[in-house]
Enzyme design. Sequence first.
Site, short mmCIF file in Angstrom:
data_model
loop_
_atom_site.label_atom_id
_atom_site.label_comp_id
_atom_site.label_asym_id
_atom_site.label_seq_id
_atom_site.Cartn_x
_atom_site.Cartn_y
_atom_site.Cartn_z
N HIS A 185 69.21 99.62 -57.16
CA HIS A 185 69.78 99.79 -55.82
C HIS A 185 68.93 100.77 -55.03
CE1 HIS A 185 72.90 99.39 -52.87
NE2 HIS A 185 73.16 100.70 -52.85
N CYS A 190 69.68 95.70 -50.00
CA CYS A 190 69.84 97.16 -49.98
C CYS A 190 68.58 97.88 -49.54
CB CYS A 190 70.31 97.66 -51.34
SG CYS A 190 69.25 97.22 -52.72
N ASP A 201 75.50 105.17 -49.44
CA ASP A 201 75.37 103.85 -50.06
C ASP A 201 75.48 102.76 -49.00
OD1 ASP A 201 75.58 101.55 -51.67
OD2 ASP A 201 76.55 102.69 -53.27
#
Length: 504
Positions: free
Chosen positions: A162, A56, A180
């Site tokens: 994240h 991520c 995201d």
Amino acid sequence: MAVAGVYRRALPSPPAIEFASPDGKQLFAEALQTGNVAGFFKLISYFQTQSEPAYCGLASLSMVLNALAIDPGRKWKGPWRWFDESMLDCCEPLEKIKAEGTTFGKVICLAQCAGAKVEAFRIDQSTINDFRNHVIKCTNSEDCHLITSYHRKIFKQTGSGHFSPIGAYHAGSDMVLILDVARFKYPPHWVPLSLLWQAMDTIDEVTGYHRGYMLISRSQEAPSLLYTLNCRQESWLSAAKYFIDDVPLLLKSEDLKTVRQVLSLLFQHLPANAGDFITWIAEVRRREEDGSNLSEEEKGRLAIKERVLQEVRGTKLFKFVTEWLFSLSSCCRNEPSVCHKDSLPEIGASVYYQGVELLNSRDGANQEFCCRVTSIKCLRATEDLPMTLVSGKVVSGGREQLLDVLVPVSLANSSSSGSGLCNSTRSHPTTNDLLTVLLLALPLHTWLGIKDERLLTKIQDIFSTENLPDVLQEEVLRLRQQLQFLRRCKDKEAGDCLVLPSHT
């Protein structure tokens, strides 16, 4: 044991509002009217899904770097220069990131390494009003993007830590749009800014530090041309500490009278593998159909590298370093921390192997490989500047690949370069050059502990950057910035390396 497949997750709502839902569209339309979506269109043009569950941070960063149109300066695939997760490996190996993920400090390091300007803030060093102002600033601009590091639990989502960029801000409801990068799991969604602040106000269990956010923009400074500091090896921790903290103490503790004594003191106390701390930037490419022909762009980059190399060898310090190294008749046995084999075949083999590792990592491959140099050719980058092309073959996973490594060549004469180290060839980047540039990059206050005033004056003259040619001066100042940044990052996983230092 086989694991059942999962097709996406239902986005917990509330607190999140899916971007593509009627409410999400309405929020975007209203934000569009207030101008808080200027950065969205650049980001969405380069929106990507992280290619690994732990990527991520890499996906967020590569997305932002491409949105800012920062040129990586090296090829991704074919002729294309483009940021991809597989190219963000300058701070730690991709295999480690794939297995363990990355941290806030490492993403800062990667962004800086990629040539971006970074302003980073942990939650305990900022306020929610500061964060809101930064969000408004970046969502109103195409030249700045904001990446957040947060914990999913606050949003009732599965998972833990994240990274993702912020794409827009809705002032009326005080909500932000999270793009995201785990799109296989959750779609882009709006969340209350205050809740995102809470999600960032959590502790990363790996580092023990708070999470936070970072503003990334284009740097006004050009990236390094020929030299860079290497933080992929664990030895960088001790090397950074040595040059920033230990060297000034050593100089204070000795009664030094000559430049040679200063160099002897510094080199004899070098940490193990300190020679790996600085490296020169190799140009690696897959063998194209046109063989060894160089593009005009490649010729231009090599010409600039050659100019830097020649300017290094024209400094006063280079002559002192070369003389000191050459005086060690048995240096390769007794001074392994500063000696490398510098003959062209050995340089070619070493750099070629590094190039193979680079491309192997960039392709996401983790299988074993073997390689061998097949030829070393002398070419010309321009009419006046020669270069060396090291060619070879790599076999990995049953496939063969021909690679080339472009090596700049210096036309420095023997009077400026000396006899060299271990009968080394002086026309290619060698140990002498690397040590010279690394020492020039040390902060000016490093030398103030020298007791002898005449020696201090001479040292300050030799190590001054003010009289360096412009191109070399910028290269040295960039290395100095890197060195100070890495020193601040030496605590576990960059606990305090937040705002990049200035040129001092």
